[in-house]
Design an enzyme around this catalytic site. Sequence first.
Site, PDB file in Angstrom:
ATOM      1  N   LYS A 211       0.844  -1.201   0.000  1.00 29.30           N
ATOM      2  CA  LYS A 211       0.000   0.000   0.000  1.00 29.30           C
ATOM      3  C   LYS A 211       0.877   1.248   0.000  1.00 29.30           C
ATOM      4  O   LYS A 211       2.089   1.178   0.190  1.00 29.30           O
ATOM      5  CB  LYS A 211      -0.923  -0.012   1.220  1.00 29.30           C
TER       6      LYS A 211
ATOM      7  N   TYR B 185      15.097  31.163   5.048  1.00 27.25           N
ATOM      8  CA  TYR B 185      13.978  31.958   5.554  1.00 27.25           C
ATOM      9  C   TYR B 185      14.067  32.122   7.067  1.00 27.25           C
ATOM     10  O   TYR B 185      14.379  31.179   7.801  1.00 27.25           O
ATOM     11  CB  TYR B 185      12.653  31.272   5.209  1.00 27.25           C
TER      12      TYR B 185
END
Length: 388
Positions: A36, A266
């Site tokens: 999955k 940043y």
Amino acid sequence: MPLRARATINLAAIERNVTRLRSELSSRTAFCAVVKADGYGHGATMAARAAQSAGAGWLAVATAEEAAALRRDGISGRLLVMGALSASELEVALRAQADIVAWDDRFLADVSAAIGREPSLGPARVHVKLDTGMGRLGTRLPERARELAERAAAGGAGLTVAGAMTHLATADEEDREFMTLQLARFAAFVAELREAVPGIVVHAANSAATLREPASHHDLVRCGIAIYGGDPANRDPADHGLEPAMALDSYVAAVRWTRPGESAGYGRRFTAGEETWLATLPIGYGDGVRRAFTNNCDVLIGGHRHPLVGTVSMDNITVDLGPESRVEPGTPAVLIGRDGGERQTAEELARRIGTINYEIICGITARVPREYHRDGVELADASSTGPA
């Protein structure tokens, strides 16, 4: 030039991990590889093929579309959809000839209705789920689960019972008490059910239980993280003889001499305290390098560990190479994997930010190409631009 970001998958490692896990089992216990979430980020189809080549007789997914995608790619064999399914998703799963999981009357009614509309979808192979303590899907009532199994076994409206299952909540934890309680609850249920519905496939074990508790093995084990070389307990895969199948790398795009007081990223969350070389790598949280690694991660460059410094951006990170560095642009950089004598695992990265290895590898995004090899021999026709 190297790719800005790349995940390389060693299919031979997946094969060896499956072989290693199967060595824990008796000859009567089958092996199910859980593929999955696009094979936990490794590529569902390629992982499925590798697992099957190593003896996995079953595959498991979470969604109907995951099952359908495997069938479109030519994957055959027994396939189990473990998750909840709406009425429309149910039809997709049945068209993929997948086994499905049931725990209430509504779902059985949906199955009967779907087969009534399209008889070729049947017979539907149902696995009844008993919730022994996970607290998510399944019925908590053993008598209710038995009723559902007997109804499916009767074969009405295109139904047949194929299995009985549960899911263990704490198999990866040191304390075995709750796992032991779950297994006891399940064993009592199974003992009665086998008399009423002989021939069913009984399964409970995940990767952790497969490695730790033979009493959990029953007729089938469902292994996910361990087939990709991840430690279910988020420690060191080598402790269990497992090999991580995925490596994640980038490269040094730029090197900048940085003086005291100059910053990177940043928010200026890194400011140089002394002269140093900073490297910029073109990989970031858009690729799955979590922003939580800001000032909280190492990168392997030139066989040495170097700290990630400054804020992780969407497309770039910055690494402190130190004042004596001779690293040049174009040098490979490893975030998961080996470089020289150094190694960094998904488990180590996960511990840095208080999560688990599952989230690290599943979080590598679709824009990171997957390249496949077998112990270093590249498979020319087996690459992708990311999860489908």
